[in-house]
Write a protein that holds these residues in place. Structure first.
Motif, PDB file in Angstrom:
ATOM      1  N   PRO A  40       0.832  -1.218   0.000  1.00  0.00           N
ATOM      2  CA  PRO A  40       0.000   0.000   0.000  1.00  0.00           C
ATOM      3  C   PRO A  40       0.859   1.258   0.000  1.00  0.00           C
ATOM      4  CG  PRO A  40      -0.867  -1.590   1.547  1.00  0.00           C
ATOM      5  CD  PRO A  40       0.442  -2.153   1.065  1.00  0.00           C
ATOM      6  N   GLU A  41       0.523   2.173  -0.886  1.00  0.00           N
ATOM      7  CA  GLU A  41       1.179   3.486  -0.990  1.00  0.00           C
ATOM      8  C   GLU A  41       2.654   3.370  -1.370  1.00  0.00           C
ATOM      9  OE1 GLU A  41       0.380   5.721   2.512  1.00  0.00           O
ATOM     10  OE2 GLU A  41      -1.798   5.630   2.264  1.00  0.00           O
ATOM     11  N   LYS A  42       3.043   2.261  -1.947  1.00  0.00           N
ATOM     12  CA  LYS A  42       4.420   2.108  -2.407  1.00  0.00           C
ATOM     13  C   LYS A  42       4.424   1.731  -3.884  1.00  0.00           C
ATOM     14  CE  LYS A  42       6.719   0.921   1.919  1.00  0.00           C
ATOM     15  NZ  LYS A  42       7.667  -0.023   2.589  1.00  0.00           N
ATOM     16  N   GLU A  43       5.546   1.941  -4.530  1.00  0.00           N
ATOM     17  CA  GLU A  43       5.673   1.576  -5.925  1.00  0.00           C
ATOM     18  C   GLU A  43       5.827   0.064  -6.068  1.00  0.00           C
ATOM     19  OE1 GLU A  43       7.712   5.649  -7.720  1.00  0.00           O
ATOM     20  OE2 GLU A  43       8.719   3.730  -7.903  1.00  0.00           O
ATOM     21  N   ARG A  44       5.429  -0.444  -7.211  1.00  0.00           N
ATOM     22  CA  ARG A  44       5.612  -1.866  -7.494  1.00  0.00           C
ATOM     23  C   ARG A  44       7.102  -2.153  -7.606  1.00  0.00           C
ATOM     24  NH1 ARG A  44       1.600  -4.550 -11.829  1.00  0.00           N
ATOM     25  NH2 ARG A  44       0.223  -3.383 -10.413  1.00  0.00           N
ATOM     26  N   GLU A  45       7.543  -3.249  -6.997  1.00  0.00           N
ATOM     27  CA  GLU A  45       8.968  -3.583  -7.011  1.00  0.00           C
ATOM     28  C   GLU A  45       9.179  -5.005  -7.491  1.00  0.00           C
ATOM     29  OE1 GLU A  45      10.921  -3.682  -3.218  1.00  0.00           O
ATOM     30  OE2 GLU A  45       9.295  -4.792  -2.241  1.00  0.00           O
ATOM     31  N   ASN A  58      17.279 -14.688  -9.904  1.00  0.00           N
ATOM     32  CA  ASN A  58      17.832 -13.576  -9.154  1.00  0.00           C
ATOM     33  C   ASN A  58      16.721 -12.976  -8.297  1.00  0.00           C
ATOM     34  OD1 ASN A  58      19.754 -11.865  -8.182  1.00  0.00           O
ATOM     35  ND2 ASN A  58      20.126 -10.793 -10.116  1.00  0.00           N
ATOM     36  N   PHE A  59      17.143 -12.329  -7.223  1.00  0.00           N
ATOM     37  CA  PHE A  59      16.178 -11.870  -6.221  1.00  0.00           C
ATOM     38  C   PHE A  59      16.511 -10.471  -5.732  1.00  0.00           C
ATOM     39  CE2 PHE A  59      14.183 -15.968  -5.660  1.00  0.00           C
ATOM     40  CZ  PHE A  59      15.172 -16.842  -6.062  1.00  0.00           C
ATOM     41  N   ALA A  60      15.487  -9.760  -5.304  1.00  0.00           N
ATOM     42  CA  ALA A  60      15.705  -8.500  -4.609  1.00  0.00           C
ATOM     43  C   ALA A  60      16.455  -8.774  -3.308  1.00  0.00           C
ATOM     44  CB  ALA A  60      14.370  -7.834  -4.311  1.00  0.00           C
ATOM     45  N   ASP A  61      17.289  -7.833  -2.912  1.00  0.00           N
ATOM     46  CA  ASP A  61      18.078  -8.018  -1.685  1.00  0.00           C
ATOM     47  C   ASP A  61      17.176  -8.294  -0.482  1.00  0.00           C
ATOM     48  OD1 ASP A  61      20.664  -5.570  -2.490  1.00  0.00           O
ATOM     49  OD2 ASP A  61      20.445  -7.684  -3.031  1.00  0.00           O
ATOM     50  N   SER A  62      16.001  -7.691  -0.467  1.00  0.00           N
ATOM     51  CA  SER A  62      15.108  -7.807   0.684  1.00  0.00           C
ATOM     52  C   SER A  62      14.552  -9.219   0.877  1.00  0.00           C
ATOM     53  CB  SER A  62      13.946  -6.812   0.555  1.00  0.00           C
ATOM     54  OG  SER A  62      13.233  -7.041  -0.649  1.00  0.00           O
ATOM     55  N   VAL A  63      14.629 -10.070  -0.162  1.00  0.00           N
ATOM     56  CA  VAL A  63      14.058 -11.414  -0.038  1.00  0.00           C
ATOM     57  C   VAL A  63      15.092 -12.517  -0.240  1.00  0.00           C
ATOM     58  CG1 VAL A  63      11.840 -10.522  -0.858  1.00  0.00           C
ATOM     59  CG2 VAL A  63      13.367 -11.696  -2.465  1.00  0.00           C
ATOM     60  N   LYS A  64      16.333 -12.158  -0.549  1.00  0.00           N
ATOM     61  CA  LYS A  64      17.375 -13.171  -0.770  1.00  0.00           C
ATOM     62  C   LYS A  64      17.531 -14.065   0.445  1.00  0.00           C
ATOM     63  CE  LYS A  64      20.346 -11.082  -4.288  1.00  0.00           C
ATOM     64  NZ  LYS A  64      21.615 -10.379  -4.575  1.00  0.00           N
ATOM     65  N   GLY A  65      17.604 -15.365   0.186  1.00  0.00           N
ATOM     66  CA  GLY A  65      17.750 -16.336   1.257  1.00  0.00           C
ATOM     67  C   GLY A  65      16.434 -16.766   1.869  1.00  0.00           C
ATOM     68  N   ARG A  66      15.351 -16.072   1.542  1.00  0.00           N
ATOM     69  CA  ARG A  66      14.019 -16.425   2.087  1.00  0.00           C
ATOM     70  C   ARG A  66      13.050 -16.879   1.003  1.00  0.00           C
ATOM     71  NH1 ARG A  66      10.939 -12.659   4.278  1.00  0.00           N
ATOM     72  NH2 ARG A  66      11.770 -10.922   3.077  1.00  0.00           N
ATOM     73  N   PHE A  67      13.177 -16.337  -0.198  1.00  0.00           N
ATOM     74  CA  PHE A  67      12.268 -16.655  -1.301  1.00  0.00           C
ATOM     75  C   PHE A  67      12.998 -17.496  -2.347  1.00  0.00           C
ATOM     76  CE2 PHE A  67       9.138 -12.797  -1.067  1.00  0.00           C
ATOM     77  CZ  PHE A  67       8.953 -13.036   0.290  1.00  0.00           C
TER      78      PHE A  67
END
Length: 115
Positions: A40-45, A58-67
């Protein structure tokens, strides 16, 4: 082109979900696939990408190792396995592909991480 996501829902922090996206209307095995999310209220990433053969991810840094992203070309389906979920992962998740001149999107599936 049709992309249909499923598998979203409400999960507690630390929990897991597996999202699926089933594709039709194009030669699925010839195209890379992506998962995006929009809070909500954020850009699509961009969250994760996988090439057509499934040999590169490849993964976004925020989800690396979890997704984890994977695909089954026989089923025209791409998956996003989400583990160790955090409240900040709450968003609508979209699968997407770029077919040369246009980017196509699914309708999205809501993921809510909350206790």
């Amino acid at each position: 082109v049709q992309l249909v996501e499923s598998g979203g829902g409400l999960v507690q922090p630390g929990g897991s979900l597996r999202l699926s996206c089933t594709a039709s209307g194009f030669t699925f095995s010839s195209y890379g696939m992506s998962w995006y999310r929009q809070a909500p209220e954020k850009e699509r990433e961009l969250v994760a990408i996988i090439n057509s053969a499934g040999s590169y991810t490849n993964f976004a840094d925020s989800v690396k190792g979890r997704f984890t992203i994977s695909r089954d070309n026989a089923k025209n389906t791409v998956y996003l396995q989400m583990d160790s979920l955090k409240p900040e992962d709450t968003a609508v998740y979209y699968c997407s592909t770029y077919l040369g001149t246009t980017r196509s999107w699914g309708q999205g599936t809501q993921v809510t991480v909350s206790s």
